[in-house]
Structure formats: structure tokens, C-alpha cells
Write a protein that holds these residues in place. Structure first.
Motif, PDB file in Angstrom:
ATOM      1  N   TRP A 101     -47.956 -11.251  -3.770  1.00 44.75           N
ATOM      2  CA  TRP A 101     -46.896 -10.558  -3.060  1.00 44.75           C
ATOM      3  C   TRP A 101     -47.179  -9.066  -2.968  1.00 44.75           C
ATOM      4  CZ3 TRP A 101     -46.028 -12.355  -8.081  1.00 44.75           C
ATOM      5  CH2 TRP A 101     -45.779 -11.371  -9.051  1.00 44.75           C
ATOM      6  N   TYR A 117     -43.370  -9.239   1.142  1.00 48.10           N
ATOM      7  CA  TYR A 117     -43.991 -10.457   1.662  1.00 48.10           C
ATOM      8  C   TYR A 117     -44.604 -11.199   0.485  1.00 48.10           C
ATOM      9  CZ  TYR A 117     -47.607 -13.270   4.028  1.00 48.10           C
ATOM     10  OH  TYR A 117     -48.422 -14.290   4.452  1.00 48.10           O
ATOM     11  N   TRP A 135     -45.728 -18.870   3.518  1.00 52.56           N
ATOM     12  CA  TRP A 135     -45.398 -17.471   3.252  1.00 52.56           C
ATOM     13  C   TRP A 135     -43.900 -17.258   3.416  1.00 52.56           C
ATOM     14  CZ3 TRP A 135     -42.768 -15.283   7.197  1.00 52.56           C
ATOM     15  CH2 TRP A 135     -42.906 -15.887   8.462  1.00 52.56           C
ATOM     16  N   ILE A 137     -40.951 -13.713   3.781  1.00 48.43           N
ATOM     17  CA  ILE A 137     -40.571 -12.315   3.688  1.00 48.43           C
ATOM     18  C   ILE A 137     -39.210 -12.261   3.006  1.00 48.43           C
ATOM     19  CG2 ILE A 137     -41.922 -11.532   5.650  1.00 48.43           C
ATOM     20  CD1 ILE A 137     -39.411 -11.656   7.358  1.00 48.43           C
ATOM     21  N   THR A 158     -38.791 -17.895   5.995  1.00 46.62           N
ATOM     22  CA  THR A 158     -40.104 -18.256   6.484  1.00 46.62           C
ATOM     23  C   THR A 158     -39.960 -19.076   7.762  1.00 46.62           C
ATOM     24  OG1 THR A 158     -42.179 -19.411   5.973  1.00 46.62           O
ATOM     25  CG2 THR A 158     -40.155 -20.383   5.105  1.00 46.62           C
TER      26      THR A 158
END
Length: 267
Positions: A101, A117, A135, A137, A158
Motif C-alpha cells: 500500500w 491505494y 486492488w 483505493i 474497487t
């Protein structure tokens, strides 16, 4: 490949504030300037827990987990880190979760804001199985209402939930109360904390659900013993759809012992 692949595996994001040491200028001659704080710091730690529980769903099939992390902070604003834990669940049957991250985090008086992120990866998955790497955010806000009460909220999103190209979101509100009056020892501190949140996934790909936890613990220097109870609004059938194991959800007890420090605290 069935929707049991839709496991909500994301570390509870570790955030360690690196606070410069207090100035001792009042103990020095006036012409001697206080030492300037370092422009960087590295926080790191390790945790042993009886169960890796993420948003009230076990990621280790009710078994113990060993976890560790390291995080670099620059200029009290920029940070990047790595975190790992053993896992045990259905779908592609990985053996380890490894997260990376980075983001921006800063305190403005009692308010701390954090945006970043995170990249979630799984190792040793079954050959030819769907890869669940994805992933997210996120944004986190914390506010110290008093010296002993901190409240906050977070949101994670995501567009590639467990690698399937589906939108997924989870958000929670949390609070922590420090209890300094309970201890007569200077290095021992007690606290209670709790969280309530919800996860939802687009297109009914995985069951939406609420999750919560409530507990407390004690800290001694760099060590923390945490005890809490957690639960989620998932039936056994929904749990099987969500993570591939009908027994990984439901109310359960968590206990963990962790050690957290930083280079600045070791100087």
C-alpha cells in the motif's frame, strides 16, 4: 469457477502514526536549538492472533495466524508499506496474503486524514485456478474529540472485486476510548474500541452484509493484548457463497498479541 471465489480478503489497513519526540529546549541553554525531527521513519510490527478475521469473516478457517508489516513514512505525509499473513479458505486455496500500500496521511491538530491505494495478492494458489489478486483505493478520517475519545470512519472501493471486474465497497465507523485511570503503572494503558460497517458488491455477485466488533485491550510499551467479539449478518449459506466455507462466519471471539514500534522510538 463458482462465486465462492468472492472472498472479502483485505487486511485491516494498518496505520501507525509516527510522532516526533517532544522538544527539550526548556532544559538547554537558549543558544542551543532543539534537534530537528527526522524527515523519515519506519514503523514495523508482528502479531499473533487466534484467527485472522476480516470484516467479521475468518480468512484462516478459524485457525491461528501470524502477521507482520513494515511501513515507511516520509515528511510526515507520504507513506508506503507491506503486510503479510497466512490464510486458509476455499476458492483458489491460497496459503498467504501479501498486501502492498501507499498514500498520503497527515494530522491537522485533532484531525487525521488518510487516502491511499492497496494491492492485495495471494500466493501458492491452486494451479489453473482463478487469480484473486485485486486492488482498492481508500479514505480514512479520524478525529480526537478529547484526550481519551477518538472517532472515525473509512471507505474502500474497487472495480475489480477479487479479480472479477465487479465493483465492491465497504465502509465503517469506529471509536476508541482510552482508560488511563484504570492503571497505576506508567507503561500500562487500557482501552476499549468498536466498529460497525457494511460491505456491498455490485450485480449481486456476493452477499451484502453488515459487520461489527467490540472489545478492548491493554498496552505495555510496544506490546498490545487485544480481546474482542465480532459478528456479521451472513447466514451459513451466504457465508459459503462469500468465502467458500459455511463455518467461517458467525459471531466469534478474537484474541491477539502484537508488538509495534518504529525506528524513531528505538533511537
Amino acid at each position: 469457477m463458482t462465486r465462492t471465489l468472492a472472498t472479502g480478503a483485505l487486511c485491516a489497513l494498518v496505520t501507525c502514526a509516527c510522532v516526533p519526540a517532544a522538544s527539550a529546549a526548556d532544559l538547554q541553554p537558549m543558544e542551543t536549538a532543539p534537534e530537528a525531527p527526522s524527515f523519515y521513519d519506519v514503523a514495523f510490527g508482528v502479531k499473533l492472533t487466534n484467527d485472522y478475521i476480516l470484516r467479521s469473516v475468518s480468512q484462516s478457517n478459524g485457525k491461528p495466524a501470524v502477521q507482520g508489516y513494515a511501513e515507511l513514512t516520509l515528511f510526515d505525509w507520504v507513506y508506503a508499506g507491506i503486510w503479510g499473513s497466512n490464510v486458509d479458505f476455499g476458492a483458489s486455496n491460497p496459503s498467504m496474503e501479501l498486501d502492498f500500500w501507499g498514500g498520503l496521511r497527515h494530522s491537522f491538530g485533532p484531525l487525521t486524514l488518510d487516502v491511499g491505494y492497496i494491492d492485495v495478492n495471494y500466493t501458492s494458489e491452486l494451479k489453473n485456478a482463478h487469480k484473486m489478486d485485486f486492488w482498492k483505493i481508500y479514505g480514512i478520517a479520524k478525529y480526537a474529540l478529547t484526550d481519551w475519545l477518538t472517532v472515525g470512519a473509512n471507505i474502500y472501493w474497487t472495480s475489480d472485486f477479487v479479480g472479477f471486474g465487479v465493483d465492491g465497497t465497504h465502509s465503517a465507523a469506529f471509536a476508541r476510548i482510552d482508560l488511563p485511570g484504570l492503571s497505576t503503572l506508567p507503561d500500562v494503558k487500557f482501552y476499549v474500541s468498536g466498529e460497525f460497517g457494511r460491505q456491498w458488491v455490485a450485480k449481486n455477485f456476493a452477499p451484502d452484509h453488515n459487520f461489527w466488533n467490540l472489545g478492548g485491550g491493554a498496552t505495555y510499551k510496544a506490546m498490545t493484548l487485544d480481546l474482542r467479539y465480532t459478528g456479521a449478518s451472513l447466514s451459513k449459506r451466504e457465508c459459503a457463497l462469500f468465502i467458500g466455507d459455511r463455518n467461517s462466519c458467525g459471531d466469534r471471539f478474537m484474541a491477539s498479541l502484537s508488538f509495534d514500534t518504529s525506528l524513531s522510538k528505538l533511537k
